[in-house]
Design a protein around this motif. Structure first.
Motif, short mmCIF file in Angstrom:
data_model
loop_
_atom_site.label_atom_id
_atom_site.label_comp_id
_atom_site.label_asym_id
_atom_site.label_seq_id
_atom_site.Cartn_x
_atom_site.Cartn_y
_atom_site.Cartn_z
N VAL A 28 0.85 -1.09 0.00
CA VAL A 28 0.04 0.09 -0.07
C VAL A 28 0.91 1.31 0.09
O VAL A 28 0.67 2.21 -0.70
N ALA A 29 1.86 1.21 0.87
CA ALA A 29 2.86 2.50 0.83
C ALA A 29 3.65 2.57 -0.43
O ALA A 29 3.60 3.70 -0.79
N VAL A 38 4.15 6.58 -0.27
CA VAL A 38 4.13 7.29 1.08
C VAL A 38 5.07 6.41 1.85
O VAL A 38 5.17 5.02 1.64
N SER A 39 5.33 6.51 3.15
CA SER A 39 6.07 5.89 4.08
C SER A 39 5.18 4.74 4.77
O SER A 39 3.90 4.86 4.48
N ILE A 76 -3.83 7.00 -0.57
CA ILE A 76 -3.69 5.78 0.31
C ILE A 76 -5.03 5.14 0.40
O ILE A 76 -4.80 3.60 0.28
N GLN A 77 -6.02 5.76 0.16
CA GLN A 77 -7.44 4.93 0.37
C GLN A 77 -7.56 4.21 -0.80
O GLN A 77 -8.02 3.02 -0.96
N ASP A 78 -7.24 4.92 -2.14
CA ASP A 78 -7.23 4.23 -3.35
C ASP A 78 -6.36 2.99 -3.32
O ASP A 78 -6.70 2.07 -4.02
N ASN A 126 -7.12 -4.13 -2.24
CA ASN A 126 -7.88 -5.02 -1.50
C ASN A 126 -7.03 -5.47 -0.24
O ASN A 126 -7.17 -6.59 0.51
N TYR A 127 -6.52 -4.57 0.20
CA TYR A 127 -5.88 -4.50 1.79
C TYR A 127 -6.82 -4.43 2.91
O TYR A 127 -7.63 -3.62 3.02
N ILE A 128 -6.27 -5.55 3.75
CA ILE A 128 -7.08 -5.76 4.89
C ILE A 128 -6.14 -5.39 6.35
O ILE A 128 -5.18 -6.24 6.19
#
Length: 225
Positions: A8-9, A14-15, A37-39, A45-47
């Motif tokens: 995701v980062a 981003v960090s 980040i939300q996108d 599909n990060y949980i």
């Protein structure tokens, strides 16, 4: 392959710590960074690991719903599933989960269960069926300032937060509507006269009949239990 916070980062540029703090509501960032980040979370599909988030936030991310859950219970309380579904849906929006605290049917044992759940701090808040709320539970909730809502008005004068239907007014409006349609022989079919909801509804029924110059008749009042 299951996505990680590192993925995701990288995707959001981003960090890892920024992602972690944003997802746990511990950091304010620009709207563009927040959207990236939300996108990335949605695309991958990060949980988030709920245990890790809980450690960072020092919370359980769980809110309990305390009630008795036994076979046939939904038929006795048809609103239960709506309460559970609505609560769970709204909590998920805030990153919380709804857990069920299955209470004993006796008030004495259920009181102990609820107090233990509050004092153990295994949840961040609690929803309680107002029927099971006692002065002892009120004392613990107020002393610990534990987030709570009673579903249904407690049976005693209480300082707790509660939400309920105005049963007397609802019954009054129903009878007034039937009278406006020309009905005069209107029965009241309810539960037990020992139940607070029954008494509130019957009060509205009786007052509405009297205001419309109709006399309540014993033959038209039918308890179901």
């Amino acid at each position: 392959m299951v996505a990680t916070i590192k993925d995701v980062a990288k995707k959001a540029n981003v960090s890892i710590s920024t992602v972690s703090r944003v997802l746990s509501n511990q950091m304010h960032v620009s709207s563009s960074t927040y959207k990236r980040i939300q996108d990335a979370v949605a695309e991958l599909n990060y949980i988030p690991n709920s245990s890790a988030v809980s450690l960072v936030k020092k919370s359980s991310t769980t809110v309990l719903y305390a009630d008795s859950f036994y076979k046939g219970r939904p038929y006795e309380n048809p609103h239960m599933f709506d309460i559970i579904s609505g609560s769970s849906h709204e909590l998920r929006k805030k990153g919380y989960f709804l857990g069920l605290l299955d209470l004993d049917r006796s008030k004495e044992k259920s009181e102990e269960q609820i107090i233990n759940a509050i004092q153990s701090k295994k949840a961040d808040g609690i929803l309680i069926n107002g029927y099971y709320v006692t002065p002892a539970i009120e004392k613990v909730l107020l002393a610990t300032d534990f987030p709570h809502i009673c579903i249904g008005k407690p049976s005693f004068d209480s300082m707790l937060s509660w939400i309920d239907t105005n049963h007397s007014l609802s019954s009054n409006l129903a009878i007034t509507h039937l009278v406006s349609l020309g009905h005069k022989k209107i029965a009241f079919v309810g539960g037990s006269d020992k139940d607070n909801i029954y008494r509130d509804r019957f009060l509205g029924y009786r007052l509405s009949l009297e205001r419309n110059n109709l006399s309540p008749r014993d033959a038209y009042v039918i308890p179901t239990s």
